[in-house]
Design a protein around this motif. Structure first.
Motif: not given
Length: 284
Positions: A146-161
Motif C-alpha cells: 500500500n506504500k507503492y502505486d499498486i492497484k487492483i481494478l475489479a470490474t463486473d457487469i452487475s451493478h448489484e455485485m
C-alpha cells in the motif's frame, strides 16, 4: 408453442412463452455477449418473474417492451444482473494464485520499488472473491504494497455485485476456502460475518464494466484475471475478447483464464501458454 404459465412453474400466473424467451436471450446476447441455450427457458422464468412483478407488468411481453424502451434502461441493467451467473469462491483454481505469488509477484515487487505503476485487473469479479484473493496474495508477498502505486481494478457487469463487493463483508461459510492465517491477518470476525481489513480494501477499486463495450482504462496491466466468463460467449465474441485482453496486457504480462477455456493461437499470437494451466504470457 409451449408456455410456462400453462406448466404452472413458480405459480405460473405470468404469461411466458418461447417467443418471450427468445426476445430476452437476444437482448442478453446483444448487451452482455452471453449466449443462453434453449434449455435455459425455465431458468429465465424463475429469475425474471420477480422482476416482472416488481415492475407491475402483466406479462413478459410487456416487460420486454419496457426494457427495450428509453425509460427501461435501468430495469434492463437489473434484468442482466438477474440473469448473470455469479458462482465463485476464494482462491478458486488455486494454481493460478500460486503462480501469481511465485512468478508474478517478484516482478511486481521489483517494478514497484523502482517507482513503476502496477495495475492488476480482475475483469469479471462477480461477488468479489477473486479480487480479494488477489489482494491477500499481494499483501502476503509484499506487506508494504500500500506504500507503492499498486492497484487492483475489479470490474463486473452487475451493478448489484459491485455494490456488494465494495462492502467487503462475507459470511463465515463463504470464507471457508481462505487459509486460517490469511483470515487472521486480513479480516475481522464480527458475529457470523467476516470483514476484510482496510489494508486489503485499499488495494482494490471496484467499477461497473461491460466487457463488450468500450474500456475507459488508459493503462496496461501486469496481470489480468478473466476466468469462467468466455464460456458464456459464442466463439466469435470469445475471440474478440481474447484479442482485447491481450492488447490490454503489458509485455511479459500474464492472463489467467478459466479451467475450461482456451485461446486459439491465431486469435492472439502474441500471448502463449506459460506452463501453468490456462495461464498465458504476453511476448516481450
Amino acid at each position: 408453442m409451449s408456455t410456462l404459465s400453462e406448466q404452472n412453474l413458480s405459480g405460473g400466473e405470468i404469461p411466458y412463452d418461447e417467443s418471450d424467451f427468445n426476445s430476452i436471450r437476444n437482448i442478453l446476447k446483444e448487451k452482455s455477449g452471453i449466449s443462453l441455450s434453449s434449455s435455459k427457458m425455465r431458468l429465465v422464468y424463475s429469475r425474471l418473474s420477480r422482476r416482472v412483478r416488481l415492475c407491475s407488468l402483466p406479462d413478459f411481453r410487456s416487460y420486454i417492451s419496457f426494457v427495450n424502451s428509453s425509460s427501461g434502461v435501468e430495469e434492463r441493467s437489473c434484468m442482466i444482473d438477474a440473469l448473470t451467473t455469479n458462482v465463485t469462491n476464494f482462491f478458486r483454481e488455486k494454481y493460478h494464485f500460486e503462480h501469481f505469488a511465485q512468478v508474478v509477484m517478484p516482478e511486481i515487487i521489483n517494478r514497484a520499488q523502482k517507482g513503476e505503476k502496477i495495475r492488476i485487473w480482475s475483469s469479471a469479479c462477480s461477488s468479489g472473491q477473486e479480487p480479494f484473493s488477489i489482494a491477500m496474495t499481494v499483501l502476503d508477498c509484499f506487506p508494504t504494497a500500500n506504500k507503492y502505486d499498486i492497484k487492483i481494478l475489479a470490474t463486473d457487469i452487475s451493478h448489484e455485485m459491485i455494490d456488494f463487493c465494495r462492502r467487503g463483508v462475507y459470511s463465515i461459510s463463504e470464507t471457508e476456502s481462505i487459509a486460517e492465517d490469511f483470515l487472521k491477518k486480513y479480516s475481522i470476525k464480527t458475529g457470523d460475518r467476516i470483514h476484510f481489513s482496510d489494508d486489503i480494501k485499499k488495494l482494490i477499486s471496484f467499477r461497473n464494466l461491460n466487457l463488450l463495450e468500450s474500456w475507459p482504462m488508459q493503462c496496461q496491466f501486469t496481470s489480468i484475471f478473466c476466468r469462467n466468463v468466455a464460456i458464456y460467449f459464442d466463439r466469435a465474441t470469445q475471440n474478440i475478447l481474447w484479442r482485447r485482453l491481450a492488447d490490454a496486457l503489458l509485455p511479459s504480462g500474464y492472463l489467467y483464464i478459466g479451467h475450461s477455456e482456451k485461446i486459439a493461437m491465431e486469435t492472439a499470437p502474441d500471448i502463449t501458454p506459460c506452463g501453468c494451466p490456462t495461464t498465458y504470457r504476453k511476448d516481450i
